[in-house]
Scaffold this active site. Structure first.
Site, mmCIF file in Angstrom:
data_model
loop_
_atom_site.group_PDB
_atom_site.id
_atom_site.type_symbol
_atom_site.label_atom_id
_atom_site.label_comp_id
_atom_site.label_asym_id
_atom_site.label_seq_id
_atom_site.Cartn_x
_atom_site.Cartn_y
_atom_site.Cartn_z
ATOM 1 N N CYS A 32 58.432 34.913 34.179
ATOM 2 C CA CYS A 32 57.235 35.768 34.284
ATOM 3 C C CYS A 32 56.648 35.639 35.692
ATOM 4 O O CYS A 32 56.341 34.532 36.144
ATOM 5 C CB CYS A 32 56.207 35.346 33.234
ATOM 6 S SG CYS A 32 54.594 36.111 33.465
ATOM 7 N N CYS A 57 53.222 33.908 35.759
ATOM 8 C CA CYS A 57 53.336 32.457 35.507
ATOM 9 C C CYS A 57 53.847 31.752 36.768
ATOM 10 O O CYS A 57 53.370 30.665 37.120
ATOM 11 C CB CYS A 57 54.267 32.183 34.330
ATOM 12 S SG CYS A 57 53.525 32.479 32.712
ATOM 13 N N GLY A 73 51.062 52.064 31.301
ATOM 14 C CA GLY A 73 51.709 51.756 32.576
ATOM 15 C C GLY A 73 51.699 50.288 32.931
ATOM 16 O O GLY A 73 51.798 49.922 34.110
ATOM 17 N N HIS A 104 46.431 40.599 32.369
ATOM 18 C CA HIS A 104 45.712 40.581 33.638
ATOM 19 C C HIS A 104 44.637 41.647 33.640
ATOM 20 O O HIS A 104 44.786 42.689 33.017
ATOM 21 C CB HIS A 104 46.652 40.765 34.836
ATOM 22 C CG HIS A 104 47.549 41.964 34.749
ATOM 23 N ND1 HIS A 104 48.684 41.982 33.972
ATOM 24 C CD2 HIS A 104 47.486 43.189 35.334
ATOM 25 C CE1 HIS A 104 49.287 43.164 34.081
ATOM 26 N NE2 HIS A 104 48.572 43.918 34.899
ATOM 27 N N HIS A 132 42.517 43.960 36.275
ATOM 28 C CA HIS A 132 42.347 44.455 37.647
ATOM 29 C C HIS A 132 40.847 44.534 37.915
ATOM 30 O O HIS A 132 40.093 45.070 37.088
ATOM 31 C CB HIS A 132 42.914 45.869 37.790
ATOM 32 C CG HIS A 132 44.388 45.996 37.564
ATOM 33 N ND1 HIS A 132 45.292 46.084 38.603
ATOM 34 C CD2 HIS A 132 45.116 46.076 36.430
ATOM 35 C CE1 HIS A 132 46.525 46.231 38.096
ATOM 36 N NE2 HIS A 132 46.442 46.230 36.795
#
Ligand code: 5GP
Ligand code: ZN
Length: 114
Positions: free
Chosen positions: A4, A7, A92, A99, A101
């Protein structure tokens, strides 16, 4: 999650521009910024996306949002910013590690979806 990307960024195996870190989260600048300020904040624990969150993650997600408020202040985003978490194929999402943004530094208007 050895393969990942996020990670590996958290472990320092892939370089990143760190903005903030605490015991449970890591924030860094997006490699392909979509706004003058474009930061990603991720939990250090591997979770695939918002769709995989359960009750056991609630404290961490709460802390991440408190950290987002701190980061926005430090980045001078008093006039506003947007928090986005793309979840799954239709949204998308390209990196399967949860996460958020943080986008700011310009007026983004009122539309949510281009
Ligand atoms: P998504 O499309 O999954 O919502 O967002 C993934 C984001 O991760 C994209 O904005 C992309 O530019 C960013 N990204 C992908 N790989 C890297 C990387 O190796 N370093 C950094 N800093 N950002 C990355
Ligand atoms: Zn991961």
């Amino acid at each position: 999650m050895e393969d990942c990307i996020f990670c590996r960024i958290i472990k320092g195996e892939i370089p990143s521009t760190k903005v903030f870190e605490d015991e449970i989260s890591y924030a860094f600048r997006d490699i392909n910024p979509q706004a003058p300020v474009h930061i990603l904040i991720v939990p250090k624990e591997h979770v695939g996306s918002v769709a995989e969150l359960t009750q056991e993650h609630e404290a961490k997600v709460g802390r991440i949002f408190t950290n987002i408020a701190k980061i926005a202040k430090e980045e001078g985003l008093e006039s506003g910013f947007r928090v986005i978490s793309n979840t799954g194929a239709d949204a998308g999402q390209t990196v399967p590690h949860l996460h958020f943004h943080i986008l700011g530094g310009k007026s983004m208007g009122e539309g949510l979806v281009p």
